[in-house]
Design a protein around this motif. Structure first.
Motif, PDB file in Angstrom:
ATOM      1  N   ASN A 143       0.845  -1.197   0.000  1.00 40.82           N
ATOM      2  CA  ASN A 143       0.000   0.000   0.000  1.00 40.82           C
ATOM      3  C   ASN A 143       0.878   1.244   0.000  1.00 40.82           C
ATOM      4  OD1 ASN A 143      -1.831   2.117   0.589  1.00 40.82           O
ATOM      5  ND2 ASN A 143      -3.176   0.721   1.695  1.00 40.82           N
ATOM      6  N   GLU A 144       0.702   2.094  -1.010  1.00 38.46           N
ATOM      7  CA  GLU A 144       1.493   3.331  -1.125  1.00 38.46           C
ATOM      8  C   GLU A 144       1.349   4.234   0.096  1.00 38.46           C
ATOM      9  OE1 GLU A 144       3.345   5.292  -3.394  1.00 38.46           O
ATOM     10  OE2 GLU A 144       3.869   3.561  -4.635  1.00 38.46           O
ATOM     11  N   LYS A 145       0.261   4.089   0.837  1.00 36.93           N
ATOM     12  CA  LYS A 145       0.038   4.930   2.012  1.00 36.93           C
ATOM     13  C   LYS A 145       0.998   4.589   3.156  1.00 36.93           C
ATOM     14  CE  LYS A 145      -4.868   5.769   1.056  1.00 36.93           C
ATOM     15  NZ  LYS A 145      -6.265   5.608   1.543  1.00 36.93           N
ATOM     16  N   ASN A 146       1.785   3.545   2.991  1.00 36.79           N
ATOM     17  CA  ASN A 146       2.709   3.129   4.050  1.00 36.79           C
ATOM     18  C   ASN A 146       4.055   3.845   4.009  1.00 36.79           C
ATOM     19  OD1 ASN A 146       0.905   1.299   5.188  1.00 36.79           O
ATOM     20  ND2 ASN A 146       1.606  -0.402   3.907  1.00 36.79           N
ATOM     21  N   ARG A 181       8.195  13.525   0.881  1.00 30.21           N
ATOM     22  CA  ARG A 181       6.887  13.330   1.502  1.00 30.21           C
ATOM     23  C   ARG A 181       6.796  13.958   2.893  1.00 30.21           C
ATOM     24  NH1 ARG A 181       4.251   8.806  -1.249  1.00 30.21           N
ATOM     25  NH2 ARG A 181       5.608   8.131  -2.957  1.00 30.21           N
TER      26      ARG A 181
END
Length: 448
Positions: A143-146, A181
């Motif tokens: 998951n890219e949200k990680n 980020r």
């Protein structure tokens, strides 16, 4: 994900993610050092976010005994981080769904299990991607949200000292993404330890400063010579005070034989983890102290961001740091035993074998010889080895040397060219020492 990660590695990670998605319960096995705990924390947090149940187990090493534990697990899906490279053939023979995320020297390639290791893609796992690096890449594949977990990965990178000569390979990619980020900030380094100077100069073993580390009077005199108030912290210092104190430390380190290259490594860049509000090396030390003190669960919880676990781990770290520096003072007084091609010491009374080995190699040992530490307190005898870049340039490869010497003495060994470990039966210690000298002589001769 972007193209800085080799496409073959991305394919392997995607396969790993598919395997894990097909199971409700996953057994995690990892190493007990900072990198292993960081990697396990990343995997645990990833699985938690995916709604998976899991159990995490930390090993001091992966040997035949612990391999039997893995073989006997009831879990259908297993993730192994920061371990496994030496046991790929045996893991391949199991029927479980297995994902191995390691970075140690390749012994064999996998035929059935899912195996990701930087070395398989032309990347040096000693310098350019650690266990936590691989765990993070797996996590963001899930998951890219990680990507927020990149902060934990930097604790692993710092723990395996892959940042001391500047980041490279996969670690550079992690830094770029972490900075972009908003999770990581790069800061300049210094020979002066961060925090309260009276406390941190007393506790410092990176570097170990003879007559200052573990010596309150020595700390006071150093600060007096620099004209610095005893109540100051690093952040309170003026630029002139920093210059004076750094110069005095450099003089002391030069007098005790430390190489200029080693001093440059100590004054390396630092990485501030915004979500944890601390330096990556500080978090790394907390996780390392938890793992090595037998509180692996607390270490994994700390890596997952639990404030209470971080607080308790920090206390363990402070207690551990004091024990390490006092044991280092004693080792400095005793000195290292000299063989023709390496130097060694017995740390059976302290148990800080790997840590003392690294400190001794960098700060008090002959820079031309690898340093070996041994702990005879349990059976088999635990062994650690550390080298320096100038030794590697002359042909030394500790991963090979430790594996061959341990095998010849009825044990197991392996790791990296610059740092490796192993174990042998206590009755074969002298055989191990003799074999290691022979192997190192062969390595040095073949490179001339």
């Amino acid at each position: 994900m972007e193209t800085e990660v080799p496409s073959k590695l991305l394919t392997t990670l995607s396969h790993a993610a598919d395997i894990v998605r097909g199971h409700d319960f996953i057994q995690i096995y990892s190493h007990y050092d900072a990198d292993g705990v960081s990697a396990a924390s990343i995997i645990a947090q990833t699985l938690l976010r995916e709604g998976k149940e899991f159990r995490a187990t930390l090993f001091t090493t992966l040997n035949d005994y612990n391999m039997d534990i893995i073989r006997n697990t009831k879990a259908e899906c297993i993730i192994i981080t920061d371990l496994g490279a030496s046991y790929i053939d045996q893991l391949d023979a199991m029927k479980n769904d297995i994902v191995v995320l390691d970075h140690h020297t390749i012994i064999s390639e996998a035929n059935r299990i899912c195996y990701a290791n930087p070395h398989l893609y032309g990347i040096d796992g000693m310098t350019s991607g650690c266990g936590a690096t691989m765990a993070l890449l797996f996590s963001v594949t899930m998951n890219e949200k990680n990507w927020d977990l990149v902060q934990i990965a930097f604790a692993g990178i710092a723990g395996d000292r892959q940042h001391i000569n500047g980041l490279s390979g996969l670690n550079t990619y992690l830094l770029e993404q972490g900075v972009k980020r908003g999770y990581i900030e790069q800061m300049p380094g210094s020979l002066i330890p961060a925090g309260d100077l009276m406390t941190q100069l007393y506790l410092t073993t990176d570097p170990y400063i003879r007559g200052v580390s573990g010596n309150e009077e020595g700390v006071s005199k150093l600060l007096d010579d620099a004209g610095i108030d005893h109540g100051k912290s690093y952040m309170d210092l003026t630029e002139e005070e920093k210059r004076k104190l750094s110069s005095l430390i450099a003089i002391k380190l030069t007098e005790q034989g430390m190489l200029e290259q080693s001093m440059s490594e100590i004054a390396r860049a630092r990485y501030f983890l915004k979500g944890f509000n601390m330096d990556a090396e500080y978090l790394s030390s907390v996780l390392n102290s938890c793992g090595r003190s037998g509180f692996g669960g607390m270490g994994i919880s700390a890596g997952m961001g639990d404030a209470k676990s971080i607080e308790m781990g920090a206390k363990l770290m402070r207690d551990s740091n004091k024990d390490v520096v006092l044991n280092m003072v004693e080792l400095d007084k005793t000195g290292l035993n000299q063989r023709k091609h390496f130097q060694w010491f017995d740390s059976s009374d302290s148990g800080f074998t790997g840590m003392l080995c690294g400190i001794a190699m960098q700060c008090i040992g002959d820079p031309n010889k690898p340093t070996i530490g041994m702990n005879r307190s349990k059976e088999p005898v635990n062994l650690s080895s550390r080298g320096m870049w100038i030794q590697l340039d002359r042909g030394i490869n500790l991963a090979v040397a430790m594996r061959e010497a341990c095998n010849a003495a009825g044990g197991d060994g392996g790791g990296h060219r610059i740092a490796a470990g192993g174990s042998v039966p206590s009755e074969n210690v002298e055989l191990f020492l003799d074999k290691l000298d022979e192997i190192l002589e062969r390595q040095l001769s073949s490179s001339m």
